[in-house]
Enzyme design. Sequence first.
Site, mmCIF file in Angstrom:
data_model
loop_
_atom_site.group_PDB
_atom_site.id
_atom_site.type_symbol
_atom_site.label_atom_id
_atom_site.label_comp_id
_atom_site.label_asym_id
_atom_site.label_seq_id
_atom_site.Cartn_x
_atom_site.Cartn_y
_atom_site.Cartn_z
ATOM 1 N N SER A 215 11.727 26.647 -13.687
ATOM 2 C CA SER A 215 12.738 27.109 -12.750
ATOM 3 C C SER A 215 13.693 28.001 -13.524
ATOM 4 O O SER A 215 13.250 28.970 -14.141
ATOM 5 C CB SER A 215 13.454 25.904 -12.106
ATOM 6 O OG SER A 215 14.359 26.319 -11.121
ATOM 7 N N HIS B 55 10.133 28.940 -9.740
ATOM 8 C CA HIS B 55 10.992 29.081 -8.562
ATOM 9 C C HIS B 55 11.438 30.539 -8.465
ATOM 10 O O HIS B 55 12.090 31.052 -9.369
ATOM 11 C CB HIS B 55 12.192 28.147 -8.654
ATOM 12 C CG HIS B 55 11.799 26.707 -8.638
ATOM 13 N ND1 HIS B 55 12.678 25.705 -8.957
ATOM 14 C CD2 HIS B 55 10.629 26.084 -8.335
ATOM 15 C CE1 HIS B 55 12.067 24.529 -8.856
ATOM 16 N NE2 HIS B 55 10.827 24.741 -8.494
ATOM 17 N N ASP C 275 12.227 19.018 -10.165
ATOM 18 C CA ASP C 275 10.896 19.355 -9.664
ATOM 19 C C ASP C 275 9.838 19.065 -10.725
ATOM 20 O O ASP C 275 10.030 19.342 -11.898
ATOM 21 C CB ASP C 275 10.851 20.828 -9.251
ATOM 22 C CG ASP C 275 9.586 21.187 -8.494
ATOM 23 O OD1 ASP C 275 8.976 20.289 -7.882
ATOM 24 O OD2 ASP C 275 9.213 22.366 -8.511
#
Length: 182
Positions: free
Chosen positions: A4, A31, A124
């Site tokens: 991310s 992401h 995540d």
Amino acid sequence: MAASAGGIQGLGTLLGGLSGELSAFVLVVQHLRRSRETRIVPVLSRRTDLRIKLAQDGDDPNLGTVYIAPPDRHLCVGPAKRLALTEEEPVNFARPAADPMFESAAKAYGSRTIACVLTGSDGDGSQGIAAVKKRGGTVIVQDPDTAEFRGMPRSAINTGLVDLVLPLEDIAPAITRLVGRC
């Protein structure tokens, strides 16, 4: 591989350490903002000999190729081990998210799955690595001390399901060794 915040740099370093002759394919969730066109493919292509492409629904994965989840789509391994892009609800406020990718890869490839969690500011990937471990796969996490953002690596480590915690530059050699054993 999942990343991310700070992930483009981390992915570039990691993928740059893998040979273009890697006898595996790589799925990547980074992401990405859905509000604009992504430049991730050309950016990462400059850093590695592996082929980099945005995943397409129905792709039949090829060895030595990195498949990047496109913005606003989850990347999963679907029936017949073909790649599937879905618009299911965001996971951990993200789409694409690592958890669906790790879970589907573990279901399709079992003990041959290597899940890798890199820099990021959320949790995540932590649920997905449980599926990888349950099916005998391997989990590698970037050492939080080498991550630009420590949230994702710390969350993964806190599950107690991680096999290797490594500095970013040591992950590619570890993957190469593991792929050689598969």
